[in-house]
Scaffold this motif. Structure first.
Motif, PDB file in Angstrom:
ATOM      1  N   UNK A  15       0.815  -1.209   0.000  1.00  0.00           N
ATOM      2  CA  UNK A  15       0.000   0.000   0.000  1.00  0.00           C
ATOM      3  C   UNK A  15       0.853   1.267   0.000  1.00  0.00           C
ATOM      4  N   UNK A  16       2.077   1.146   0.501  1.00  0.00           N
ATOM      5  CA  UNK A  16       2.940   2.318   0.595  1.00  0.00           C
ATOM      6  C   UNK A  16       3.388   2.805  -0.781  1.00  0.00           C
ATOM      7  N   UNK A  17       3.474   1.909  -1.757  1.00  0.00           N
ATOM      8  CA  UNK A  17       3.942   2.306  -3.088  1.00  0.00           C
ATOM      9  C   UNK A  17       3.057   3.375  -3.712  1.00  0.00           C
ATOM     10  N   UNK A  18       1.772   3.355  -3.411  1.00  0.00           N
ATOM     11  CA  UNK A  18       0.850   4.339  -3.970  1.00  0.00           C
ATOM     12  C   UNK A  18       1.057   5.733  -3.383  1.00  0.00           C
ATOM     13  N   UNK A  19       1.804   5.809  -2.295  1.00  0.00           N
ATOM     14  CA  UNK A  19       2.019   7.082  -1.614  1.00  0.00           C
ATOM     15  C   UNK A  19       3.351   7.726  -1.960  1.00  0.00           C
ATOM     16  N   UNK A  20       4.178   7.033  -2.732  1.00  0.00           N
ATOM     17  CA  UNK A  20       5.521   7.519  -3.060  1.00  0.00           C
ATOM     18  C   UNK A  20       5.707   7.574  -4.570  1.00  0.00           C
ATOM     19  N   UNK A  21       6.682   8.371  -4.989  1.00  0.00           N
ATOM     20  CA  UNK A  21       7.018   8.506  -6.406  1.00  0.00           C
ATOM     21  C   UNK A  21       8.368   7.842  -6.685  1.00  0.00           C
ATOM     22  N   UNK A  22       8.464   7.263  -7.868  1.00  0.00           N
ATOM     23  CA  UNK A  22       9.664   6.499  -8.201  1.00  0.00           C
ATOM     24  C   UNK A  22      10.929   7.312  -8.399  1.00  0.00           C
ATOM     25  N   UNK A  23      10.800   8.588  -8.691  1.00  0.00           N
ATOM     26  CA  UNK A  23      11.990   9.395  -8.994  1.00  0.00           C
ATOM     27  C   UNK A  23      12.272  10.452  -7.933  1.00  0.00           C
ATOM     28  N   UNK A  24      11.698  10.296  -6.762  1.00  0.00           N
ATOM     29  CA  UNK A  24      11.806  11.322  -5.724  1.00  0.00           C
ATOM     30  C   UNK A  24      12.821  10.917  -4.668  1.00  0.00           C
ATOM     31  N   UNK A  25      13.626  11.888  -4.252  1.00  0.00           N
ATOM     32  CA  UNK A  25      14.599  11.687  -3.187  1.00  0.00           C
ATOM     33  C   UNK A  25      14.307  12.647  -2.032  1.00  0.00           C
ATOM     34  N   UNK A  26      14.749  12.261  -0.847  1.00  0.00           N
ATOM     35  CA  UNK A  26      14.746  13.152   0.301  1.00  0.00           C
ATOM     36  C   UNK A  26      15.690  14.316   0.024  1.00  0.00           C
ATOM     37  N   UNK A  27      15.267  15.538   0.351  1.00  0.00           N
ATOM     38  CA  UNK A  27      16.095  16.727   0.150  1.00  0.00           C
ATOM     39  C   UNK A  27      16.444  17.362   1.501  1.00  0.00           C
ATOM     40  N   UNK A  28      17.693  17.757   1.676  1.00  0.00           N
ATOM     41  CA  UNK A  28      18.049  18.514   2.870  1.00  0.00           C
ATOM     42  C   UNK A  28      18.031  19.994   2.510  1.00  0.00           C
ATOM     43  N   UNK A  29      17.194  20.760   3.217  1.00  0.00           N
ATOM     44  CA  UNK A  29      16.991  22.171   2.912  1.00  0.00           C
ATOM     45  C   UNK A  29      17.866  23.086   3.750  1.00  0.00           C
ATOM     46  N   UNK A  30      18.256  22.611   4.952  1.00  0.00           N
ATOM     47  CA  UNK A  30      19.058  23.443   5.857  1.00  0.00           C
ATOM     48  C   UNK A  30      19.674  22.547   6.914  1.00  0.00           C
ATOM     49  N   UNK A  31      20.846  22.924   7.402  1.00  0.00           N
ATOM     50  CA  UNK A  31      21.440  22.247   8.545  1.00  0.00           C
ATOM     51  C   UNK A  31      22.120  23.285   9.432  1.00  0.00           C
ATOM     52  N   UNK A  32      22.328  22.937  10.697  1.00  0.00           N
ATOM     53  CA  UNK A  32      22.940  23.866  11.631  1.00  0.00           C
ATOM     54  C   UNK A  32      22.153  24.046  12.916  1.00  0.00           C
TER      55      UNK A  32
END
Length: 310
Positions: A15-32
Motif C-alpha cells: 500500500x505504501x507504493x501508492x504514496x511515493x514517487x519512483x523518482x523522488x529523493x529526500x532533500x536537505x533544505x538546511x542544517x545547523x
C-alpha cells in the motif's frame, strides 16, 4: 508493474507504493540546528517556520528562493507550532510554560499558561481543530533541565493533554493517563485524536507508542485511548495525518507511515533522528521533516489533512 522507489523509501506493505514517487529523493533544505522541532507551514507566504529549541530561536525557510533566516530570537525555547484558522502562528513555549499566539501585526498573545491556578510544565505540541479549539500536550521536557528551557519543579505534578476553548475562556484537561504526552494529530474527519507518549525517556519500562482516542459528540472530550502503534526504532514524537487517514510519524530512523488500521506500511529514511513533520507546499503534498540538526523535505503522492495545519 511495481514502482521502483529510490533509497529514500522503504516499502513494508505494498500500500505504501501508492504514496511515493519512483523518482523522488529526500532533500536537505538546511542544517545547523541543535534540535529542530515543530514545523508549521504558512500557505499565504509560502514559507515554513520551525524551532531550534536549545539555540532558543525560530527559523524561517522561504519556498520562493530556498533562503533561511531567523524568524525570532530569543524565542522562549519554543517547541511545537501550528497555524490557526485565521493564519496565525500558535506556539508551545518551554520557557514561557504557555501556549502563545503571534498576531498578524507580530505581537504575542498568551492563550493559556495555567490550569487550576498552577503553571503548566512545558507545552510541547499543539493542533487546532476546525471549531477553533486548541489542543496541546504538556510533558516535563522544558523544565527537566536548562538545555531546552528553565529547570523547575512541576507545579501540576502530572503530564497531561489540554484543550483551550474556541473563545479562549476556558482550559480543560482531556487526558491525564500519560507519562510524557507528546505529538498530537487529528484524523481527517476529526473523529479521532492520535497522541504520542514518549515516557521511555523517563522510565526504563516507559511507553514509546501512539494512542488513539475517539472524540466524543460534544467535540471537546475524549474516549478510548488504545495503543495504535509501538515504535520499533527510537521514539515517536511529532506526527500528522494525510487525507487518506494514514499517519506519518517521526522515529529514530526517519518517518514511519501507518495505515489507518495500525499497520506500518513504509518509511521515509532520514540520516538523523526525526522530531516532527508537517505537510506543506501549494498542494500540501510536500512533507517537511525536522531531523535533529537539519530540515528536510520529500514530495509524496498524498496530501496533508485539513489545510496543512495538522
Amino acid at each position: 508493474m511495481a514502482i521502483d522507489l529510490t533509497d529514500s523509501f522503504e516499502v513494508i506493505d505494498e500500500r505504501f507504493r501508492k504514496l511515493a514517487f519512483g523518482n523522488v529523493h529526500l532533500e536537505r533544505l538546511y542544517t545547523g540546528c541543535r534540535w529542530a522541532e515543530g514545523p508549521a507551514w504558512f500557505a499565504a507566504g509560502r514559507y515554513l517556520v520551525w524551532s531550534d529549541i536549545p539555540n532558543d530561536r525560530m527559523l524561517r525557510w522561504d519556498e520562493t528562493d530556498g533562503s533561511v533566516s531567523v524568524f525570532r530570537q530569543p524565542a522562549m525555547n519554543s517547541n511545537g507550532h501550528t497555524v490557526d484558522r485565521e493564519g496565525r502562528l500558535v506556539s508551545c513555549e518551554h520557557r514561557g510554560r504557555c501556549v502563545s499566539r503571534t498576531e498578524h501585526d507580530g505581537t504575542r498573545t498568551v492563550l493559556a499558561e495555567r490550569f487550576e491556578g498552577k503553571r503548566f510544565n512545558s507545552p510541547n505540541d499543539v493542533v487546532v481543530k476546525s471549531d477553533g479549539s486548541i489542543w496541546f500536550s504538556d510533558p516535563s521536557y522544558g523544565i527537566d533541565s536548562d538545555y531546552e528551557g528553565d529547570a523547575a519543579p512541576s507545579e501540576l505534578g502530572a503530564c497531561c493533554v489540554y484543550r483551550i476553548a474556541p473563545d479562549l475562556r476556558g482550559v480543560t484537561r482531556v487526558a491525564d493517563d500519560f507519562v510524557q504526552p507528546n505529538g498530537l494529530a487529528f484524523s481527517p474527519d476529526e473523529r479521532l485524536l492520535y497522541i504520542v507518549d514518549t515516557g521511555a525517556t523517563h522510565r526504563d519500562d516507559g511507553p514509546r507508542h501512539i494512542r488513539r482516542f475517539r472524540v466524543k459528540e460534544d467535540g471537546a472530550s475524549l474516549a478510548g485511548g488504545e495503543v495504535f502503534a509501538e515504535c520499533g526504532n527510537g521514539l515517536f514524537d511529532g506526527l500528522r495525518s494525510d487525507v487518506h487517514g494514514n499517519i506519518w510519524t517521526s522515529a529514530g530512523d526517519g518517518v514511519h507511515c501507518y495505515a489507518a488500521d495500525g499497520t506500518l506500511i513504509g518509511k521515509v529514511l532520514v540520516p538523523e533522528a526525526v522530531a516532527n513533520v508537517c505537510f506543506g507546499g501549494p498542494k500540501r503534498n510536500r512533507l517537511f521533516i525536522c531531523g535533529t540538526t537539519s530540515l528536510y523535505s520529500v514530495y509524496l503522492n498524498t496530501r496533508g489533512a485539513g489545510r496543512g495545519m495538522r
